[in-house]
Design a protein around this motif. Structure first.
Motif, PDB file in Angstrom:
ATOM      1  N   ALA A 132     -64.578 114.152 -37.044  1.00 24.94           N
ATOM      2  CA  ALA A 132     -64.269 114.174 -38.333  1.00 24.94           C
ATOM      3  C   ALA A 132     -62.934 115.191 -38.445  1.00 24.94           C
ATOM      4  CB  ALA A 132     -65.306 115.124 -39.002  1.00 24.94           C
ATOM      5  N   LEU A 133     -62.541 116.107 -37.551  1.00 26.17           N
ATOM      6  CA  LEU A 133     -61.304 116.603 -37.650  1.00 26.17           C
ATOM      7  C   LEU A 133     -60.147 115.330 -37.260  1.00 26.17           C
ATOM      8  CD1 LEU A 133     -59.322 119.028 -37.674  1.00 26.17           C
ATOM      9  CD2 LEU A 133     -59.777 119.360 -35.338  1.00 26.17           C
ATOM     10  N   LEU A 134     -60.356 114.926 -36.193  1.00 28.69           N
ATOM     11  CA  LEU A 134     -59.446 113.750 -35.843  1.00 28.69           C
ATOM     12  C   LEU A 134     -59.106 112.645 -36.816  1.00 28.69           C
ATOM     13  CD1 LEU A 134     -60.313 113.599 -32.093  1.00 28.69           C
ATOM     14  CD2 LEU A 134     -58.359 114.680 -33.014  1.00 28.69           C
ATOM     15  N   ARG A 135     -60.125 112.374 -37.374  1.00 31.29           N
ATOM     16  CA  ARG A 135     -60.021 111.364 -38.667  1.00 31.29           C
ATOM     17  C   ARG A 135     -59.874 111.792 -39.718  1.00 31.29           C
ATOM     18  NH1 ARG A 135     -64.515 108.127 -35.861  1.00 31.29           N
ATOM     19  NH2 ARG A 135     -63.335 106.338 -34.778  1.00 31.29           N
TER      20      ARG A 135
ATOM     21  N   PHE B 196     -54.790 104.404 -38.848  1.00 34.41           N
ATOM     22  CA  PHE B 196     -54.422 105.567 -38.141  1.00 34.41           C
ATOM     23  C   PHE B 196     -55.699 106.052 -37.640  1.00 34.41           C
ATOM     24  CE2 PHE B 196     -51.185 108.835 -36.843  1.00 34.41           C
ATOM     25  CZ  PHE B 196     -50.404 108.028 -36.204  1.00 34.41           C
ATOM     26  N   SER B 197     -56.839 105.961 -37.962  1.00 32.93           N
ATOM     27  CA  SER B 197     -58.104 106.509 -37.427  1.00 32.93           C
ATOM     28  C   SER B 197     -59.003 105.444 -36.871  1.00 32.93           C
ATOM     29  CB  SER B 197     -58.837 107.328 -38.674  1.00 32.93           C
ATOM     30  OG  SER B 197     -58.099 108.448 -38.909  1.00 32.93           O
TER      31      SER B 197
ATOM     32  N   ALA C  63     -61.825 104.118 -31.244  1.00 34.99           N
ATOM     33  CA  ALA C  63     -63.045 104.114 -30.644  1.00 34.99           C
ATOM     34  C   ALA C  63     -64.015 105.257 -30.685  1.00 34.99           C
ATOM     35  CB  ALA C  63     -63.314 103.415 -29.301  1.00 34.99           C
ATOM     36  N   ASP C  64     -63.316 106.122 -29.976  1.00 32.25           N
ATOM     37  CA  ASP C  64     -64.297 107.522 -30.047  1.00 32.25           C
ATOM     38  C   ASP C  64     -63.008 108.719 -29.673  1.00 32.25           C
ATOM     39  OD1 ASP C  64     -63.613 107.713 -26.990  1.00 32.25           O
ATOM     40  OD2 ASP C  64     -65.442 106.193 -27.044  1.00 32.25           O
ATOM     41  N   ARG C  65     -63.406 110.046 -29.754  1.00 38.86           N
ATOM     42  CA  ARG C  65     -62.297 111.008 -29.675  1.00 38.86           C
ATOM     43  C   ARG C  65     -61.758 110.951 -28.028  1.00 38.86           C
ATOM     44  NH1 ARG C  65     -65.642 116.655 -29.619  1.00 38.86           N
ATOM     45  NH2 ARG C  65     -67.015 116.072 -28.270  1.00 38.86           N
ATOM     46  N   ASP C  66     -62.569 110.751 -27.013  1.00 42.11           N
ATOM     47  CA  ASP C  66     -62.497 110.610 -25.566  1.00 42.11           C
ATOM     48  C   ASP C  66     -61.219 109.718 -25.344  1.00 42.11           C
ATOM     49  OD1 ASP C  66     -64.378 112.528 -25.208  1.00 42.11           O
ATOM     50  OD2 ASP C  66     -65.900 110.868 -24.664  1.00 42.11           O
TER      51      ASP C  66
END
Length: 311
Positions: free
Chosen positions: A182-185, A217-218, A221-224
């Protein structure tokens, strides 16, 4: 509601097709723009030849749509634009860390599968991926780098902001999964990044740029994957690979780029055996959105492609 693109009318005249291919153990989604290999164009001598093909690699956190404004001004070319693994519609590479070696291997195998000997183009992080692949053996007649990362990101004019980004992506990776993602998006943070990069004073163009970043920009696929790609983007730059690239190379650089200052781009050009530097004034790291016509003109001249009739 999507923000209207200033380049939509031009882009509507270009044939676009979606495809997929299996490379590096995963499935890559890509789009072709312009004439197909079956569509032949007459040369000056009256014979027929296939259209020139370019593989275009987008930047960090982006996907193939980001380069469309430039492609809108290059209807004469056949351009293949993939989504990088882990971004857009391309799934992550199974069982791999998404470091620079993985991306360079993917690009080399992708080019071999869909368009051997195509011209390679990379924007921003894509400039690092493209340079690493070509230096590592990817065969191409020419290389084009838009907003090339020509110096360590942590040493750029806004190195402090880059250091904050390191903390941001590190926190996103360490928090519980749902919270970190959620933070990264986070829309406000994405908008802040967009505002920091945009230089244009054209309000409609700024709205379009922010809309593009809000939409794409978001789309990771995933945060990794995002963490791996970010580490790769700030741990490497094109200088590492320039001395090992012996094909004609075009650098399209912005005079107001906050990530790589123009003085660093001028030094970068001297590291290649055969490089041409085109500088664009009054623009920063978003040449592909703010000055796509100028970028396309430089590409056309570099590739010696005549302007299509009626364009």
């Amino acid at each position: 509601m999507p923000i209207p693109s200033p380049y939509a009318e031009r882009l509507s005249r270009i044939q676009i097709e979606r495809h997929e291919v299996d490379v590096t153990g995963g499935r890559t989604a890509y789009w072709t723009y312009g004439p197909s290999t079956e569509a032949q164009t007459p040369s000056e001598g009256g014979d027929e030849r296939a259209p020139l093909t370019v593989i275009a690699v987008h930047g960090f956190r982006g996907e193939h749509h980001g380069l469309e404004p430039v492609l809108a001004y290059l209807p004469e070319l056949r351009v293949i634009a993939p989504d990088l693994p882990g971004f857009g519609e391309t799934a992550p590479l199974p069982g791999r860390t998404h470091d620079l070696d993985a991306y360079a291997q993917w690009l080399t195998e992708f080019a071999a599968a869909v368009a051997p000997d195509a011209v390679i183009l990379g924007h921003s992080f894509g400039s690092i991926v493209a340079s690493a692949a070509v230096a590592g053996g990817l065969e191409t007649p020419r290389l084009i780098l838009i907003n090339p990362i020509g110096a360590p990101a942590l040493e750029g004019p806004k190195g402090v902001l880059t250091k904050l980004a390191v903390l941001y992506y590190g926190l996103g990776a360490k928090l519980p999964a749902a919270l970190g993602t959620a933070l990264l998006r986070n829309g406000l943070i994405v908008r802040g990044m967009s505002i920091a990069m945009a230089k244009t004073k054209d309000s409609d163009l700024r709205r379009f740029i922010h809309g593009q970043h809000d939409t794409y920009f978001s789309d990771f696929a995933d945060r990794d994957v995002l963490r791996d790609a970010f580490v790769a983007s700030v741990s490497h730059d094109v200088r590492e690979f320039a001395p090992d690239i012996d094909v004609p190379t075009l650098l399209i650089a912005a005079q107001d780029d906050d990530i790589t200052p123009i003085e660093a781009e001028r030094r970068l050009a001297t590291l290649f055996s055969d490089a041409e530097l085109v500088e664009i004034a009054d623009v920063g790291h978003l040449i592909h959105y703010e000055t796509p016509e100028e970028a396309a003109g430089a590409i056309r001249r570099f590739l010696r492609v005549p302007v299509a009739r009626g364009r």
